[in-house]
Scaffold this motif. Structure first.
Motif, PDB file in Angstrom:
ATOM      1  N   UNK A 161       0.771  -1.244   0.000  1.00 30.88           N
ATOM      2  CA  UNK A 161       0.000   0.000   0.000  1.00 30.88           C
ATOM      3  C   UNK A 161       0.801   1.293   0.000  1.00 30.88           C
ATOM      4  N   UNK A 162       2.129   1.241   0.039  1.00 30.03           N
ATOM      5  CA  UNK A 162       2.894   2.478  -0.041  1.00 30.03           C
ATOM      6  C   UNK A 162       2.526   3.243  -1.307  1.00 30.03           C
TER       7      UNK A 162
ATOM      8  N   UNK B 145      -0.127   0.377 -17.063  1.00 30.26           N
ATOM      9  CA  UNK B 145      -0.286   1.289 -15.935  1.00 30.26           C
ATOM     10  C   UNK B 145      -0.232   0.525 -14.605  1.00 30.26           C
ATOM     11  N   UNK B 146      -0.790  -0.681 -14.574  1.00 37.92           N
ATOM     12  CA  UNK B 146      -0.708  -1.497 -13.363  1.00 37.92           C
ATOM     13  C   UNK B 146       0.738  -1.884 -13.070  1.00 37.92           C
TER      14      UNK B 146
ATOM     15  N   UNK C 243       5.160  -1.084  -9.546  1.00 38.53           N
ATOM     16  CA  UNK C 243       6.605  -0.870  -9.430  1.00 38.53           C
ATOM     17  C   UNK C 243       6.900   0.350  -8.564  1.00 38.53           C
ATOM     18  N   UNK C 244       6.103   1.403  -8.723  1.00 32.39           N
ATOM     19  CA  UNK C 244       6.265   2.582  -7.864  1.00 32.39           C
ATOM     20  C   UNK C 244       6.024   2.222  -6.407  1.00 32.39           C
TER      21      UNK C 244
ATOM     22  N   UNK D 226       9.049  11.937  -2.380  1.00 33.59           N
ATOM     23  CA  UNK D 226       8.993  11.006  -3.523  1.00 33.59           C
ATOM     24  C   UNK D 226       7.726  10.159  -3.502  1.00 33.59           C
ATOM     25  N   UNK D 227       7.206   9.866  -2.300  1.00 32.17           N
ATOM     26  CA  UNK D 227       6.031   9.000  -2.205  1.00 32.17           C
ATOM     27  C   UNK D 227       4.722   9.748  -2.382  1.00 32.17           C
ATOM     28  N   UNK D 228       4.659  11.005  -1.911  1.00 33.77           N
ATOM     29  CA  UNK D 228       3.364  11.667  -1.862  1.00 33.77           C
ATOM     30  C   UNK D 228       3.247  12.916  -2.734  1.00 33.77           C
TER      31      UNK D 228
END
Length: 431
Positions: free
Chosen positions: A323-324, A366-367, A372-373, A414-416
Motif C-alpha cells: 500500500x505504499x 499502468x498497473x 513498481x512505484x 517522492x512517495x506523496x
C-alpha cells in the motif's frame, strides 16, 4: 433455475465494481452487480484518494461528497516521522486540510504549480467512501445491485456469458445471462481463476518494515493527541530499531489505525495490541481495541492478461499492491473508468468489439508502472538504514537523527508529491 438477462455482470462490489456500475449506469447500459457482503466494510483499509480519482468523482458529480468525508475540515493531512510518536519529529511533509484543498487556499509542501487540477488528493477511509459509491450506483435505473449474492460459476459461452449466483442467506441458485462479465472480485477472483490467468511479479518480499505479514490494529483513544504532543497529522510513522509502526488518524477525534509488522514465526494472536501501540507511541495512553486484521505487505503482482473473450478483470483481481503510495484503490478506479466507456460504446453500437482489446494494452502497463512505484516506495521506507544508537542521548545520536530526518524528507516527497504519477496516465501503445 430462475434466470435474469442483462448486458454486463459485475462480480464484486468494492470500489472498482461500484465505479464500473456508475460508468455503465450513466450511459444507460444494463448491468447487474453481485457482492456477497450486504454491508460496506467497517474496518479501515484504503485511505488515500488520488487527484485523478477525485477528478473521476467530480465528473460524476459527487467529488464534494467524498471530500466531506474523513478528517475534520481544518485538520492537516500532514505526514510526520518520529523515532517514537510521542518523541520529537524527524521530518514533516505538510499537506492541505480538506477545506484548504477544496478552496485551493493553501498547498502545503505540494506547491501550487505542480498540481494542475481542481481536485487535490484527499484522505478518507474506503469504509466511508463505499456507501457514497453504493448510493451513486443505485441512482441509475439500468443498474441492478444485488448485495448478499455470491457468484459461484462464470462461463463464456461464445455469444455471451453465464453467471450462476447463490444468495448468502436462504435461497435457490439462479443464473444471469449477459454479453460480458467483469471480475472485480479481489485477489481470489473467481473470474480470473476461470480464465486460467495468473499473477506475475513479486509475491513475498521481506523488509524490515512493509514486507511480510502485517497486523492492522483499529482502536480508540481519547487522550492520544495530547500524548503525542505535536501538531496533528494524517499519518504518523515510528522509525526506530525496536518497534516500527504506522499510525493513521481515521476521524481526527479518537479513532486510529496502527500497522505493525509481525516477526518471523509470529502469529496475529501472539500480539498484545495495547503493548504494540505503547511501543510505537513511546508513552502511556488510553487504548480501547475495536478490532484487528492481518494482511501481507510485499505484493507487486499484475495479472498476465486483463481479460479474454467476453470476460475481463479489474481492481485487485487484476493487480495487487503493497500500500505504499496509495495506488491500489486508485488504479482500480482508473480501470473501471477505462473499461466502462468502452463496454458502453461496443454494446450501444458506436464502436466495434475489438475496441475492448485496448483495455489490456492500456491498463496493464499502468498497473505494472504503479505496482513498481509502490514497490520502490516500500523499499525506500522499509529498508531505510537505522543506526544502533538512534534513540540515545548525545551529539552522535542527535546527528544520526538529523541525517535520518533528511533521508525521510526525500522519501516522503517522492512517495506523496506525485502529480506526474497520479495525473500522468499515458497510453502510448494503445491501438
Amino acid at each position: 433455475m430462475n434466470t435474469v438477462e442483462t448486458d454486463v455482470v459485475i462480480v464484486g462490489g468494492g470500489p472498482a465494481g461500484l465505479m464500473l456500475a456508475i460508468e455503465l449506469g450513466c450511459r444507460g447500459v444494463a448491468c447487474l452487480l453481485l457482492e456477497e457482503d450486504r454491508d460496506p466494510p467497517d474496518f479501515p483499509k484504503a485511505n488515500a484518494t488520488s487527484a485523478r480519482t477525485m477528478e473521476h468523482y467530480r465528473r460524476r458529480g459527487f467529488a464534494a461528497d467524498v471530500r466531506a468525508l474523513g478528517l475534520p475540515p481544518d485538520y492537516p493531512q500532514d505526514l510526520v516521522y518520529c523515532t517514537r510518536l510521542a518523541k520529537a519529529e524527524l521530518t514533516r511533509f505538510r499537506v492541505p486540510s480538506r477545506a484548504q484543498a477544496a478552496s485551493r487556499s493553501a498547498f502545503g509542501d505540494y506547491g501550487e504549480a505542480s498540481w494542475p487540477t481542481p481536485e487535490l488528493p484527499h484522505r478518507a477511509q474506503q469504509m466511508y467512501i463505499e456507501p457514497i459509491l453504493r448510493r451513486e450506483a443505485a441512482k441509475y435505473t439500468s443498474v441492478d445491485l444485488r448485495f448478499g449474492h455470491r457468484a459461484v460459476r462464470v462461463a463464456d459461452v461464445g455469444d455471451g456469458v453465464e453467471v450462476d449466483v447463490m444468495p448468502e442467506s436462504d435461497g435457490d441458485l439462479w443464473r444471469v445471462n449477459a454479453r460480458y462479465v467483469v471480475g472485480c472480485d479481489g485477489p481470489r477472483s473467481l473470474v480470473r481463476k476461470t480464465l486460467g490467468i495468473q499473477y506475475e511479479g513479486q509475491g513475498g518480499e521481506k523488509r524490515d518494515f512493509f514486507g511480510g505479514q502485517m497486523l492492522s490494529i483499529y482502536f480508540r483513544s481519547g487522550d492520544l493527541y495530547d500524548v503525542l504532543g505535536k501538531e496533528k497529522a494524517w499519518q504518523y510513522w515510528a522509525v526506530n530499531g525496536g518497534q516500527r509502526g504506522l499510525l493513521i488518524a481515521i476521524d481526527g477525534v479518537d479513532h486510529f489505525l496502527l500497522a505493525v509488522q509481525l516477526q518471523e514465526g509470529e502469529q496475529p494472536g501472539d500480539i498484545d495490541p495495547a503493548a504494540a501501540a505503547l511501543a510505537v507511541v513511546g508513552a502511556p495512553h488510553e487504548f480501547r481495541l475495536i478490532g484487528m486484521m492481518p494482511w501481507i505487505a510485499g505484493y507487486t503482482l499484475v495479472a498476465t492478461r486483463l481479460g479474454a473473450g467476453r470476460m475481463f478483470l479489474a481492481g485487485d483481481a487484476a493487480h495487487l499492491f503493497t500500500p505504499t503510495g496509495g495506488m491500489g484503490y486508485n488504479t482500480s478506479i482508473d480501470d473501471a473508468v477505462n473499461l466502462g466507456w468502452k463496454l458502453a460504446a461496443v454494446l450501444q453500437g458506436s464502436a466495434p468489439a475489438d475496441l475492448l482489446d485496448s483495455y489490456d494494452s492500456e491498463r496493464r502497463p499502468m498497473a505494472v508502472r504503479n505496482t513498481a512505484f509502490a514497490r520502490r516506495m516500500a523499499d525506500s521506507i522499509g529498508n531505510i538504514p537505522i543506526v544502533r544508537d538512534l534513540e540515545a542521548e548525545g551529539a552522535n545520536s542527535d546527528a544520526a537523527r538529523a541525517e535520518l530526518g533528511r533521508a525521510l524528507a526525500v522519501h516522503v516527497a517522492n512517495e506523496f508529491n506525485i502529480p506526474g504519477l497520479q495525473l500522468g496516465v499515458c497510453y502510448l501503445d494503445s491501438p
